[in-house]
Design a protein around this motif. Structure first.
Motif, short mmCIF file in Angstrom:
data_model
loop_
_atom_site.label_atom_id
_atom_site.label_comp_id
_atom_site.label_asym_id
_atom_site.label_seq_id
_atom_site.Cartn_x
_atom_site.Cartn_y
_atom_site.Cartn_z
N UNK A 118 34.00 40.31 31.91
CA UNK A 118 34.00 39.25 32.92
C UNK A 118 35.12 39.46 33.92
N UNK A 119 36.31 39.81 33.44
CA UNK A 119 37.44 40.04 34.34
C UNK A 119 37.17 41.24 35.26
N UNK A 120 36.57 42.29 34.72
CA UNK A 120 36.26 43.47 35.53
C UNK A 120 35.23 43.15 36.60
N UNK A 121 34.25 42.31 36.27
CA UNK A 121 33.27 41.89 37.27
C UNK A 121 33.95 41.12 38.39
N UNK A 122 34.92 40.29 38.04
CA UNK A 122 35.67 39.55 39.06
C UNK A 122 36.48 40.51 39.94
N UNK A 123 37.09 41.51 39.33
CA UNK A 123 37.85 42.48 40.13
C UNK A 123 36.94 43.23 41.10
N UNK A 124 35.72 43.54 40.65
CA UNK A 124 34.79 44.21 41.56
C UNK A 124 34.43 43.30 42.72
N UNK A 125 34.31 41.99 42.46
CA UNK A 125 34.03 41.03 43.53
C UNK A 125 35.20 40.91 44.50
N UNK A 126 36.40 41.05 44.00
CA UNK A 126 37.59 40.78 44.81
C UNK A 126 38.07 41.97 45.62
N UNK A 127 37.55 43.18 45.35
CA UNK A 127 38.01 44.36 46.08
C UNK A 127 36.98 44.73 47.14
N UNK A 128 37.48 45.16 48.30
CA UNK A 128 36.59 45.61 49.36
C UNK A 128 35.92 46.92 48.95
N UNK A 129 34.81 47.24 49.58
CA UNK A 129 34.00 48.39 49.17
C UNK A 129 34.74 49.72 49.27
N UNK A 130 35.73 49.80 50.15
CA UNK A 130 36.48 51.04 50.32
C UNK A 130 37.91 50.91 49.81
N UNK A 131 38.13 49.91 48.96
CA UNK A 131 39.48 49.64 48.49
C UNK A 131 39.79 50.28 47.15
N UNK A 132 40.82 49.75 46.52
CA UNK A 132 41.27 50.21 45.21
C UNK A 132 41.68 49.00 44.37
N UNK A 236 49.62 50.35 27.11
CA UNK A 236 49.24 49.75 28.38
C UNK A 236 48.78 50.87 29.31
N UNK A 237 47.54 50.76 29.77
CA UNK A 237 46.98 51.74 30.70
C UNK A 237 47.14 51.24 32.12
N UNK A 238 47.50 52.15 33.00
CA UNK A 238 47.49 51.88 34.44
C UNK A 238 46.32 52.67 35.02
N UNK A 239 45.27 51.97 35.40
CA UNK A 239 44.05 52.60 35.89
C UNK A 239 43.89 52.31 37.39
N UNK A 240 43.85 53.36 38.18
CA UNK A 240 43.54 53.21 39.60
C UNK A 240 42.04 53.38 39.76
N UNK A 241 41.37 52.32 40.17
CA UNK A 241 39.91 52.26 40.14
C UNK A 241 39.34 52.22 41.56
N UNK A 242 38.28 52.99 41.76
CA UNK A 242 37.56 53.03 43.04
C UNK A 242 36.21 52.35 42.88
N UNK A 243 35.91 51.33 43.68
CA UNK A 243 34.62 50.68 43.56
C UNK A 243 33.48 51.60 44.00
N UNK A 244 32.42 51.59 43.23
CA UNK A 244 31.24 52.39 43.55
C UNK A 244 30.47 51.70 44.67
N UNK A 245 30.10 52.47 45.71
CA UNK A 245 29.36 51.89 46.82
C UNK A 245 27.98 51.41 46.38
N UNK A 246 27.55 50.31 46.93
CA UNK A 246 26.22 49.78 46.61
C UNK A 246 25.15 50.74 47.10
N UNK A 247 24.10 50.91 46.32
CA UNK A 247 23.03 51.84 46.70
C UNK A 247 22.00 51.14 47.57
#
Length: 247
Positions: A118-132, A236-247
């Protein structure tokens, strides 16, 4: 009434060294974000360093701790960043402060949902498509025993955290690709946990008969017993995540 100082030995509210912080700031600022959102920001030290490195960016930090937020505002003022950052005392649940080019969520995913997906889904909502997204998330380095769990936090359970591989898989399932995966070292953990208690321990040594001493001593002893138990078990992991572009 004299009370223990709080967190004056800590630059960051987590196991994060100056060297790793510098690397994170360089990497994240290299994407030239114009908006930064810090979930569970505390005093927002990492956000402020990123804003310093990206002069055109603005930041929003969200937390429920008024004392930490005040420290963040003071730091922003001292660094000439007060006109580019807001520290908001509010819940992050369903926050409207997005999407942002860079979302920081370090040790604070619980602010976005009771379960990690659920938290990861919220992070995907909160980041812009070309963000991190920079996600700082706990994981088990090995499965703790029942005896070890009983000495950690209240009601600690194996299900509280995944392993590292499962954690990264969950971020992929949520719509991210892991650009960078790194984990806090034992030295970083020891520096953080020692710094977390240091002010309190010195205060207790100097004020053994203070009216608040017994309660403070019990709280410090519980925390120390917990971290010396999860030392080398909880990572504790530090993960730099790139959102996948919508198809």
């Amino acid at each position: 009434m004299t009370t223990p100082p709080r967190h004056t030995r800590l630059s960051f509210h987590g196991p994060l060294s100056e060297a790793r912080a510098d690397q994170l700031v360089t990497r994240l600022a290299g994407n030239t974000p114009t908006t930064v959102l810090d979930i569970g920001c505390g005093w927002g030290e990492l956000m402020l360093r990123i804003l310093t490195a990206t002069p055109k960016a603005t930041g929003t930090g969200i937390d429920l701790n008024a004392e930490d937020l005040a420290r963040g505002r003071q730091a922003a003022e001292a660094r000439g960043l007060a006109d580019r950052v807001r520290f908001l005392e509010e819940s992050a649940t369903g926050t409207p402060h997005g999407p942002a080019d860079l979302v920081l969520c370090v040790g604070a995913s619980q602010a976005l949902g009771d379960q990690l997906p659920q938290a990861l889904a919220e992070l995907r909502r909160l980041v812009s498509d070309h963000g991190r997204v920079l996600l700082g998330e706990g994981f088990w380095q090995r499965t703790p025993t029942p005896a070890e769990l009983s000495r950690m936090w209240p009601d600690a359970a194996v299900t509280d955290h995944p392993g590292l591989a499962t954690l990264v898989d969950l971020t992929v399932e949520a719509g991210f690709r892991p650009e960078w995966t790194e984990t806090a070292s034992l030295d970083e953990w020891e520096e953080f946990e020692s710094g977390y208690l240091a002010d309190t321990e010195v205060w207790l040594a100097r004020h053994p008969d203070h009216p608040l001493a017994e309660e403070t001593r019990q709280r410090a002893d519980r925390h120390r017993a917990a971290w010396l138990t999860y030392r080398g078990i909880l990572g504790l992991a530090y993960l730099t995540l790139v959102p996948v572009a919508a198809r």
